[in-house]
Design a protein around this motif. Structure first.
Motif, PDB file in Angstrom:
ATOM      1  N   PHE A 342       0.838  -1.197   0.000  1.00 43.00           N
ATOM      2  CA  PHE A 342       0.000   0.000   0.000  1.00 43.00           C
ATOM      3  C   PHE A 342       0.876   1.250   0.000  1.00 43.00           C
ATOM      4  CE2 PHE A 342      -3.701  -2.422   2.089  1.00 43.00           C
ATOM      5  CZ  PHE A 342      -4.364  -2.551   0.879  1.00 43.00           C
ATOM      6  N   ARG A 343       1.929   1.234   0.815  1.00 39.58           N
ATOM      7  CA  ARG A 343       2.852   2.372   0.836  1.00 39.58           C
ATOM      8  C   ARG A 343       3.516   2.531  -0.537  1.00 39.58           C
ATOM      9  NH1 ARG A 343       6.468   5.570   4.067  1.00 39.58           N
ATOM     10  NH2 ARG A 343       7.394   6.930   2.498  1.00 39.58           N
ATOM     11  N   ALA A 344       3.920   1.420  -1.155  1.00 36.54           N
ATOM     12  CA  ALA A 344       4.531   1.502  -2.486  1.00 36.54           C
ATOM     13  C   ALA A 344       3.546   2.072  -3.500  1.00 36.54           C
ATOM     14  CB  ALA A 344       5.016   0.123  -2.924  1.00 36.54           C
ATOM     15  N   SER A 345       2.266   1.723  -3.372  1.00 41.16           N
ATOM     16  CA  SER A 345       1.243   2.255  -4.271  1.00 41.16           C
ATOM     17  C   SER A 345       1.126   3.763  -4.097  1.00 41.16           C
ATOM     18  CB  SER A 345      -0.117   1.605  -3.984  1.00 41.16           C
ATOM     19  OG  SER A 345      -0.057   0.207  -4.110  1.00 41.16           O
ATOM     20  N   PHE A 346       1.070   4.209  -2.841  1.00 43.35           N
ATOM     21  CA  PHE A 346       0.978   5.640  -2.566  1.00 43.35           C
ATOM     22  C   PHE A 346       2.213   6.369  -3.099  1.00 43.35           C
ATOM     23  CE2 PHE A 346       1.587   9.370   0.167  1.00 43.35           C
ATOM     24  CZ  PHE A 346       0.350   9.993   0.024  1.00 43.35           C
ATOM     25  N   GLU A 379      -4.593   3.218 -10.900  1.00 38.58           N
ATOM     26  CA  GLU A 379      -3.500   2.574 -11.626  1.00 38.58           C
ATOM     27  C   GLU A 379      -2.456   2.001 -10.665  1.00 38.58           C
ATOM     28  OE1 GLU A 379      -3.216   5.000 -15.807  1.00 38.58           O
ATOM     29  OE2 GLU A 379      -2.738   6.085 -13.951  1.00 38.58           O
ATOM     30  N   ALA A 380      -2.183   2.718  -9.587  1.00 40.78           N
ATOM     31  CA  ALA A 380      -1.234   2.214  -8.600  1.00 40.78           C
ATOM     32  C   ALA A 380      -1.748   0.933  -7.958  1.00 40.78           C
ATOM     33  CB  ALA A 380      -0.964   3.273  -7.536  1.00 40.78           C
ATOM     34  N   PHE A 381      -3.049   0.886  -7.646  1.00 42.40           N
ATOM     35  CA  PHE A 381      -3.623  -0.333  -7.074  1.00 42.40           C
ATOM     36  C   PHE A 381      -3.589  -1.467  -8.091  1.00 42.40           C
ATOM     37  CE2 PHE A 381      -7.326  -3.022  -5.949  1.00 42.40           C
ATOM     38  CZ  PHE A 381      -6.891  -3.440  -4.701  1.00 42.40           C
ATOM     39  N   TRP A 382      -3.803  -1.147  -9.361  1.00 43.45           N
ATOM     40  CA  TRP A 382      -3.680  -2.170 -10.409  1.00 43.45           C
ATOM     41  C   TRP A 382      -2.258  -2.737 -10.428  1.00 43.45           C
ATOM     42  CZ3 TRP A 382      -0.535  -2.539 -14.717  1.00 43.45           C
ATOM     43  CH2 TRP A 382      -0.853  -3.551 -15.636  1.00 43.45           C
ATOM     44  N   MET A 383      -1.244  -1.873 -10.350  1.00 45.72           N
ATOM     45  CA  MET A 383       0.135  -2.366 -10.328  1.00 45.72           C
ATOM     46  C   MET A 383       0.380  -3.249  -9.112  1.00 45.72           C
ATOM     47  SD  MET A 383       2.620   0.687 -11.736  1.00 45.72           S
ATOM     48  CE  MET A 383       1.943   2.058 -10.801  1.00 45.72           C
ATOM     49  N   ALA A 384      -0.235  -2.913  -7.981  1.00 46.10           N
ATOM     50  CA  ALA A 384      -0.033  -3.664  -6.736  1.00 46.10           C
ATOM     51  C   ALA A 384      -0.703  -5.026  -6.760  1.00 46.10           C
ATOM     52  CB  ALA A 384      -0.565  -2.856  -5.555  1.00 46.10           C
ATOM     53  N   THR A 385      -1.611  -5.238  -7.688  1.00 45.61           N
ATOM     54  CA  THR A 385      -2.394  -6.482  -7.708  1.00 45.61           C
ATOM     55  C   THR A 385      -2.306  -7.148  -9.089  1.00 45.61           C
ATOM     56  OG1 THR A 385      -4.385  -5.122  -8.136  1.00 45.61           O
ATOM     57  CG2 THR A 385      -3.950  -5.777  -5.852  1.00 45.61           C
ATOM     58  N   ALA A 386      -3.175  -6.751  -9.993  1.00 47.15           N
ATOM     59  CA  ALA A 386      -3.218  -7.382 -11.313  1.00 47.15           C
ATOM     60  C   ALA A 386      -1.925  -7.180 -12.094  1.00 47.15           C
ATOM     61  CB  ALA A 386      -4.407  -6.833 -12.110  1.00 47.15           C
ATOM     62  N   GLY A 387      -1.334  -5.985 -11.991  1.00 45.95           N
ATOM     63  CA  GLY A 387      -0.088  -5.729 -12.710  1.00 45.95           C
ATOM     64  C   GLY A 387       1.038  -6.626 -12.244  1.00 45.95           C
ATOM     65  N   GLY A 388       1.141  -6.810 -10.921  1.00 45.73           N
ATOM     66  CA  GLY A 388       2.152  -7.715 -10.390  1.00 45.73           C
ATOM     67  C   GLY A 388       1.932  -9.146 -10.842  1.00 45.73           C
ATOM     68  N   GLY A 389       0.673  -9.571 -10.868  1.00 46.74           N
ATOM     69  CA  GLY A 389       0.369 -10.910 -11.356  1.00 46.74           C
ATOM     70  C   GLY A 389       0.754 -11.093 -12.811  1.00 46.74           C
ATOM     71  N   ARG A 390       0.519 -10.049 -13.592  1.00 50.12           N
ATOM     72  CA  ARG A 390       0.879 -10.105 -15.018  1.00 50.12           C
ATOM     73  C   ARG A 390       2.383 -10.219 -15.194  1.00 50.12           C
ATOM     74  NH1 ARG A 390      -0.489  -5.270 -19.381  1.00 50.12           N
ATOM     75  NH2 ARG A 390       0.978  -5.947 -20.984  1.00 50.12           N
ATOM     76  N   VAL A 391       3.170  -9.467 -14.424  1.00 51.33           N
ATOM     77  CA  VAL A 391       4.624  -9.558 -14.513  1.00 51.33           C
ATOM     78  C   VAL A 391       5.084 -10.984 -14.206  1.00 51.33           C
ATOM     79  CG1 VAL A 391       6.805  -8.814 -13.470  1.00 51.33           C
ATOM     80  CG2 VAL A 391       5.034  -7.119 -14.002  1.00 51.33           C
ATOM     81  N   LEU A 392       4.481 -11.589 -13.197  1.00 54.64           N
ATOM     82  CA  LEU A 392       4.874 -12.938 -12.777  1.00 54.64           C
ATOM     83  C   LEU A 392       4.315 -14.035 -13.668  1.00 54.64           C
ATOM     84  CD1 LEU A 392       4.461 -12.527  -8.913  1.00 54.64           C
ATOM     85  CD2 LEU A 392       6.609 -12.759 -10.179  1.00 54.64           C
ATOM     86  N   PRO A 427     -17.151   4.802  -3.395  1.00 50.33           N
ATOM     87  CA  PRO A 427     -16.229   3.667  -3.526  1.00 50.33           C
ATOM     88  C   PRO A 427     -14.825   4.080  -3.975  1.00 50.33           C
ATOM     89  CG  PRO A 427     -18.373   3.047  -4.347  1.00 50.33           C
ATOM     90  CD  PRO A 427     -18.446   4.514  -4.034  1.00 50.33           C
ATOM     91  N   ARG A 428     -14.740   5.014  -4.909  1.00 50.96           N
ATOM     92  CA  ARG A 428     -13.411   5.462  -5.342  1.00 50.96           C
ATOM     93  C   ARG A 428     -12.678   6.150  -4.198  1.00 50.96           C
ATOM     94  NH1 ARG A 428     -11.422   6.152 -10.612  1.00 50.96           N
ATOM     95  NH2 ARG A 428      -9.494   7.367 -10.705  1.00 50.96           N
ATOM     96  N   ASP A 429     -13.411   6.947  -3.398  1.00 51.41           N
ATOM     97  CA  ASP A 429     -12.807   7.575  -2.219  1.00 51.41           C
ATOM     98  C   ASP A 429     -12.250   6.513  -1.272  1.00 51.41           C
ATOM     99  OD1 ASP A 429     -13.610  10.113  -3.101  1.00 51.41           O
ATOM    100  OD2 ASP A 429     -15.472  10.055  -1.940  1.00 51.41           O
ATOM    101  N   ILE A 430     -13.032   5.461  -1.076  1.00 56.23           N
ATOM    102  CA  ILE A 430     -12.631   4.410  -0.126  1.00 56.23           C
ATOM    103  C   ILE A 430     -11.353   3.733  -0.592  1.00 56.23           C
ATOM    104  CG2 ILE A 430     -13.298   2.188   0.867  1.00 56.23           C
ATOM    105  CD1 ILE A 430     -16.234   3.233   0.759  1.00 56.23           C
ATOM    106  N   LEU A 431     -11.285   3.399  -1.892  1.00 55.20           N
ATOM    107  CA  LEU A 431     -10.075   2.758  -2.398  1.00 55.20           C
ATOM    108  C   LEU A 431      -8.871   3.678  -2.241  1.00 55.20           C
ATOM    109  CD1 LEU A 431      -8.686   0.390  -3.792  1.00 55.20           C
ATOM    110  CD2 LEU A 431      -9.265   1.440  -5.988  1.00 55.20           C
ATOM    111  N   GLU A 432      -9.059   4.954  -2.545  1.00 50.93           N
ATOM    112  CA  GLU A 432      -7.954   5.905  -2.397  1.00 50.93           C
ATOM    113  C   GLU A 432      -7.520   6.008  -0.941  1.00 50.93           C
ATOM    114  OE1 GLU A 432      -6.988  10.607  -3.360  1.00 50.93           O
ATOM    115  OE2 GLU A 432      -8.594   9.567  -4.438  1.00 50.93           O
TER     116      GLU A 432
END
Length: 454
Positions: A342-346, A379-392, A427-432
């Motif tokens: 989460f910190r890396a995403s921020f 986009e940062a949350f995507w990198m932290a989840t789906a994006g990381g999965g795609r790299v792997l 919902p977008r506020d909550i994710l942020e």
């Protein structure tokens, strides 16, 4: 009709995930069916006709987990770059240049992992800490010691963490200290090949929850011969490969001065790039480097916080995302002190905003930054989840059929800083807010491969 005898459990929750880069999906009362292998058998939105049928069937079978309102389900986080043996070093020496930091802090510390009694409590703690912070998939650099690296793999397996563990290879006498380098290319290869087989053969690892990773430390620490021979092992065993790439002026210049090539070109010629390659940092990339990344479908582990300390520059995250290069996030323990993705995403967001706005106040607003270079929280949350999965090249990071059920429940805790105001927060506020303020105390439950590990 789904065979309910093969369903381990179902979970009903207000759910976030980002199956499409740049797009957030918030799904109230989303139902996920998890099979006996820990994979997602089916998903249903609240509007699906079958939703209530399966909710009732699961409830009747005492297999329904309900996440309370005010709590949120999201995919487990992916850390693409973590130096597990550096965990005791986190937060130390960050004022030094990279070369001095390695020589004065890192190499002496990593050398201690030849002692398994020293290694065991550190590896127990770092794997537990990352899981507590929601990291369900971790890509670990270990040390040059095969037995200690196998201990890290075994520890990750026992903790239930999806892990990708690499025994480090480094043999360049000009750059590696006498006390911490491979005795020979031949021994390095023999130990690496044994490591691959031993990790794959760990008891309880029949389904490959923990995987071995070929790990040349980076171009300056490896001879050309070692890089080529490790590339042969990547091709022979079809394994993941991780390394540092164009991390700093010093590292970039070393490659150009000694090889006349970029890191990417060197790795490609050595046979080290594939669709399971994790290239940490990747700051100084040429247009040809980007084209080669896409050609090999290799991915980048973006480590924004450690880049601020050691990279000497900001990664072109916006341009790389737009180009279609696979990008996830890394904590880079201990080049950065925080174990939280989460910190890396921020930090990925703030990194991009500083780049967009610029820093030289003597220039006008239109001159001092790079227009259009910001990265959004989604986009940062995507990198932290789906994006990381795609790299792997792994089925993690989103809640879709046949993906692994790696997940966490966010339950805001009064012990932390995360506060949700239902009447004011979209919902977008909550994710942020979760990305900006979420801490380990707000992570109530964690699953990996359908098994609850927190």
């Amino acid at each position: 009709m789904i065979d309910m005898t093969r369903i381990q459990f179902g979970i009903l929750a207000d759910t976030f995930h980002t199956p499409v880069k740049g797009e957030m999906a918030f799904l109230p009362d989303f139902l996920i069916l998890v099979d006996e292998c820990g994979d997602i058998a089916a998903t249903f939105t609240a509007d699906d006709a079958e939703h209530s049928v399966y909710v009732n069937a699961l409830r009747d079978a005492s297999k329904l987990n309900i996440v309370e309102k005010g709590q949120f389900l999201m995919p487990g986080l992916v850390d693409l770059h973590c130096h597990a043996p550096q965990w005791p070093q986190a937060g130390k020496g960050l004022d030094l240049p990279l070369y001095d930091w390695l020589q004065n802090y890192t190499f002496p510390l990593e050398n201690r992992y030849g002692d398994l009694a020293f290694a065991e409590p550190v590896y127990q703690d770092v794997t537990r800490t990352l899981l507590a912070n929601g990291t369900t998939s971790a890509v670990y650099f270990a040390s040059i010691h095969r037995e200690a690296s196998e201990l890290l793999a075994k520890t990750s397996l026992e903790q239930g963490q999806r892990a990708f563990v690499g025994k480090i290879n480094m043999d360049n006498a000009e750059q590696c200290p006498d006390f911490y380098r491979e005795p020979s290319v031949e021994e390095a290869l023999a130990e690496t090949e044994a490591f691959i087989q031993n990790v794959r053969g760990l008891k309880g690892n029949e389904h490959g929850l923990v995987k071995p990773v070929i790990t040349p430390r980076f171009v300056p620490s490896c001879t050309e011969t070692l890089l080529r021979e490790l590339g042969k092992l990547v091709q022979q065993h079809d394994v993941h490969m991780q390394t540092h790439c164009s991390e700093s002026d010093w590292a970039r210049d070393y490659a150009l001065q000694h090889y006349g090539k970029t890191d990417i070109e060197i790795y490609a010629e050595a046979g080290l790039l594939n669709n399971k390659t994790v290239l940490a940092h990747s700051i100084f990339l040429t247009d040809n480097d980007v084209a080669m990344l896409k050609e090999f479908d290799a991915g980048i582990g973006h480590c924004p916080l450690s880049n601020m300390f050691f990279a000497n520059a900001a990664m072109h995250t916006r341009e790389l995302l737009d180009s279609g290069v696979s990008i996830g996030l890394g904590s880079d323990i201990a080049g950065a002190p925080s174990p939280s993705i989460f910190r890396a995403s921020f930090d990925a967001v703030t990194h991009s905003r500083v780049r967009e706005d610029g820093v030289d106040t003597r220039l006008t607003a239109g001159e001092r930054g790079v227009a259009g270079s910001r990265v959004s929280f989604v986009e940062a949350f995507w990198m932290a989840t789906a994006g990381g999965g795609r790299v792997l090249n792994e089925k993690v990071g989103v809640f879709e059929k046949d993906f692994h059920f790696d997940a966490l429940v966010i339950k805001p805790s009064m012990l932390g800083n995360l506060r949700i105001w239902p009447n004011m927060d979209s919902p977008r506020d909550i994710l942020e807010k979760i990305v900006s303020l979420g801490q380990s105390c707000d992570i109530d439950k964690v699953w990996v491969q359908g098994k609850q590990v927190k």
